[in-house]
Design an enzyme around this catalytic site. Structure first.
Site, PDB file in Angstrom:
ATOM      1  N   GLY A  50       0.862  -1.179   0.000  1.00  0.00           N
ATOM      2  CA  GLY A  50       0.000   0.000   0.000  1.00  0.00           C
ATOM      3  C   GLY A  50       0.892   1.220   0.000  1.00  0.00           C
ATOM      4  CB  SER A  51       0.138   4.837   0.189  1.00  0.00           C
ATOM      5  OG  SER A  51      -0.798   4.627   1.244  1.00  0.00           O
ATOM      6  CD  GLU A  53       2.394  -0.946   3.448  1.00  0.00           C
ATOM      7  OE1 GLU A  53       1.668  -0.616   2.501  1.00  0.00           O
ATOM      8  OE2 GLU A  53       2.092  -0.716   4.644  1.00  0.00           O
ATOM      9  CD  GLU A  72      -3.874  -7.423   2.786  1.00  0.00           C
ATOM     10  OE1 GLU A  72      -4.981  -7.976   2.566  1.00  0.00           O
ATOM     11  OE2 GLU A  72      -3.612  -6.272   2.387  1.00  0.00           O
ATOM     12  CG  HIS A  95      -1.708  -1.146   3.300  1.00  0.00           C
ATOM     13  ND1 HIS A  95      -0.808  -0.108   3.309  1.00  0.00           N
ATOM     14  CD2 HIS A  95      -2.932  -0.585   3.296  1.00  0.00           C
ATOM     15  CE1 HIS A  95      -1.471   1.037   3.299  1.00  0.00           C
ATOM     16  NE2 HIS A  95      -2.759   0.775   3.299  1.00  0.00           N
ATOM     17  CG  HIS A 306     -12.749 -29.503  17.145  1.00  0.00           C
ATOM     18  ND1 HIS A 306     -13.006 -29.907  15.858  1.00  0.00           N
ATOM     19  CD2 HIS A 306     -13.458 -28.370  17.314  1.00  0.00           C
ATOM     20  CE1 HIS A 306     -13.827 -29.046  15.265  1.00  0.00           C
ATOM     21  NE2 HIS A 306     -14.111 -28.117  16.129  1.00  0.00           N
ATOM     22  N   GLY A 427      -7.155 -24.352  13.258  1.00  0.00           N
ATOM     23  CA  GLY A 427      -8.433 -24.592  12.589  1.00  0.00           C
ATOM     24  C   GLY A 427      -8.943 -23.426  11.765  1.00  0.00           C
TER      25      GLY A 427
END
Ligand code: TZD
Ligand code: CA
Length: 552
Positions: A50-51, A53, A72, A95, A306, A427
């Site tokens: 993004g800007s 980075e 991401e 970002h 679980h 999970g």
């Protein structure tokens, strides 16, 4: 440059450059950071920019590669697979807050699997953070906090290389895990702190093994046990310690179970001592381990449950002896004694120290029958795994995210080599496609097969684009049963009825794959699946095979 200025430059006395600050003092945070990454072998950057980075990514050095993920969750998953398969840290650049947020589902898996990820995110310029402009990461270090070992925003530009060095070391000190740095985008052109070059030369080690006394005590407990059992977890594979686990099991005639909800395969499933994977409920575990007086758990939490099955934590008369690399795992276990130590070092010492025991050999686990009733229009899940077992190379790597068929996979797929299996440790779905890509990038000499449910595949379907663009030759087998099968099973466990939102019909995976540039084919018979798989494995490009399946 005009001829005059060229002449002026050429005429400059040598003493002029000598009078400048020394070269190391003129180095920028940007240059020092890339040098540090280079020294640590972190030359693959998994990211989505993004800007904030762009100033970090400017003048991208030619010895680095940038692997772009379109979401991401995909970025983090690819890095997770790469880190787990290389058993080394992987570098991520996200970002700011929105990008970090998108990656956080994948971080739940990364911290649970002890994946050493160095996650960085860009931040607005220091002078404006307080004004909360667009794309600020407000309270940046707080945002990912429960899902990383350490989270930090350097207090000054000069602190960036040091903080990155700390991040790399922390990620790869036991227990390995993700760390997070937020870096304002005006830091990159700043000069570094004096002697920053010392950072790149550092090494920090952390493996600890049990004391002689603790080791003797473990050997003694095994010698006194009438009927001991070995339970191995994912960290045995993460530590590349399968060989020592096999030696220990064979010398001591131990039956071997894999700890519940495995994220990796710590023991060859073809070994005669292998009993299977423990179920993820208290009562079932205690029932299966009934009769054992010593349960030696290596490289797993005790236990990753679980379904809630109230019952005994440990079978009557049994003791748990637990070795883990993670102090949190050791401290939070509800029963047994624990030692925090390096898994490979401990297994090697223990396997060496124990005598050959005079116990009866464990009974072999019953293998499932191969006949299939075969219903038209779709495959039974067991047919899918039998075709995989018959067709895939012996050293194939499986990334599993087909949730309702996991037990069938473990019964039917032979996995002999270390590093043969990956599953989301916490999970969190969206793991399969990107982790298959990261593992395939890390292991170009083996073939990665993603076995992925139609529900799971959609959480990170955009990973197919990265597969196509980088020519990453993973094979994606999508089991399309039109439903969230595991949730149907869980609704039964909980005895709840009439739940909405459990079916996902009407998705054309071949069209999706082709849209992202990946070759795809749809099959509905075992014969066609075998043919498609053979063809995919013969090639060197990513392929998606959509297999119509019956719900298991
Ligand atoms: N969202 C996320 C990020 N993680 C989750 N684990 C879930 C939702 C809940 N969930 C499960 O735990 S299993 C599952 C869901 C939605 C169904 C997966 O369906 P599938 O596989 O098609 O991939 P099966 O074999 O049909 O279960
Ligand atoms: Ca499904």
């Amino acid at each position: 440059m005009t001829p005059a200025s060229t002449a002026a430059a050429a005429a400059m006395p040598p003493s002029f450059s000598d009078s400048k600050p020394r070269a190391s003092m003129m180095t920028t945070v940007h240059a020092a950071t890339y040098e540090l990454l280079r020294r640590h072998g972190l030359t693959t950057i998994f990211g989505n920019p993004g800007s904030n980075e762009l100033p970090f990514l400017k003048d991208f050095p030619s010895d680095f590669r940038y692997v772009l993920g379109l979401h991401e969750g995909v970025v983090l998953g690819m890095a997770d697979g790469f880190a787990q398969a290389t058993r080394r840290p992987a570098f991520v650049n996200l970002h700011a807050a929105a990008g970090t947020g998108n990656a956080m589902g994948a971080m739940t898996n990364a911290i649970a699997s002890h994946s050493p990820l160095v996650i960085t995110a860009g931040q607005q310029v220091r002078g404006m953070i307080g004004l909360e402009p667009m794309l600020t990461n407000v309270d940046a270090s707080l945002l990912p906090r429960p899902l990383v070992k350490w989270s930090y925003e350097p207090a000054s530009p000069q602190d960036v290389p040091r903080a990155l060095s700390q991040a790399i070391h922390l990620a790869s000190l036991p227990p390995n895990g993700p760390v997070y740095l937020s870096i304002p985008y005006d830091d990159w052109d700043a000069p570094v702190a004096p002697q920053s070059e010392l950072l790149a030369a550092r090494s920090v080690g952390g493996a600890t093994v049990p004391t002689r006394q603790a080791l003797d005590e473990m050997v003694g407990q095994l010698a006194r046990a009438r009927n001991p059992v070995l339970v191995l977890g994912s960290d045995v594979d993460a530590a590349a310690a399968q060989h020592a686990a096999i030696l220990l099991a064979e010398k001591q005639c131990l039956p071997v179970w894999i700890a519940p909800s495995p994220a990796r395969c710590p023991f060859p499933t073809t070994h005669p001592h292998f009993q299977g994977v423990l179920p993820a409920g208290m009562a079932s575990i205690s029932r299966l381990l009934e009769g054992h007086d010593l349960i030696l758990v290596m490289g797993a939490p005790v236990f990753r449950y679980h379904q809630y099955e109230p019952g005994r934590l440990v079978p009557e008369g049994a003791n748990i002896l637990h070795v883990t690399c993670d102090p949190q795992e050791a401290a939070r276990a509800p029963a047994g004694s624990a030692i925090v130590a390096d898994i490979r070092g401990t297994l090697e010492l223990l396997a060496d120290a124990v005598p050959v025991a005079e116990r009866a050999l464990p009974r072999a686990r019953p293998l499932p029958r191969r006949e299939h009733r075969g219903r038209p229009g779709a495959l039974l899940p067991q047919e899918v795994f039998d075709v995989l077992a018959d067709t895939a190379p012996a050293d194939a790597i499986y990334v599993n995210e087909s949730t309702s068929t996991t037990n069938i996979l473990w019964e039917r797929l032979p996995m002999r080599e270390p590093g043969s299996y990956y599953f989301p440790a916490a999970g969190g779905l969206g793991f399969g496609i990107p982790v298959a890509l990261g593992v395939q990038l890390a292991c170009p000499d083996r073939r990665v097969i993603g076995v992925i449910g139609d529900g799971s595949a959609n959480f990170s379907i955009t990973g197919l684009w990265t597969a196509a663009q980088h020519g990453i030759p993973a094979v994606f087998v999508i089991l399309n049963n039109g439903t969230y099968g595991a949730l149907r099973w869980f609704a039964d466990v909980l005895n709840v009825k009439e739940v909405p939102g459990l079916d996902v019909p009407g998705i054309d995976f071949c069209a999706l794959a082709q849209g992202y540039g990946v070759r795809a084919t749809r099959v509905d018979t075992a014969r066609d699946f075998q043919r498609a798989l053979t063809h995919a494995l013969a090639g060197q490009e990513p392929v998606l095979i959509e297999v119509l399946t019956h719900a298991s």
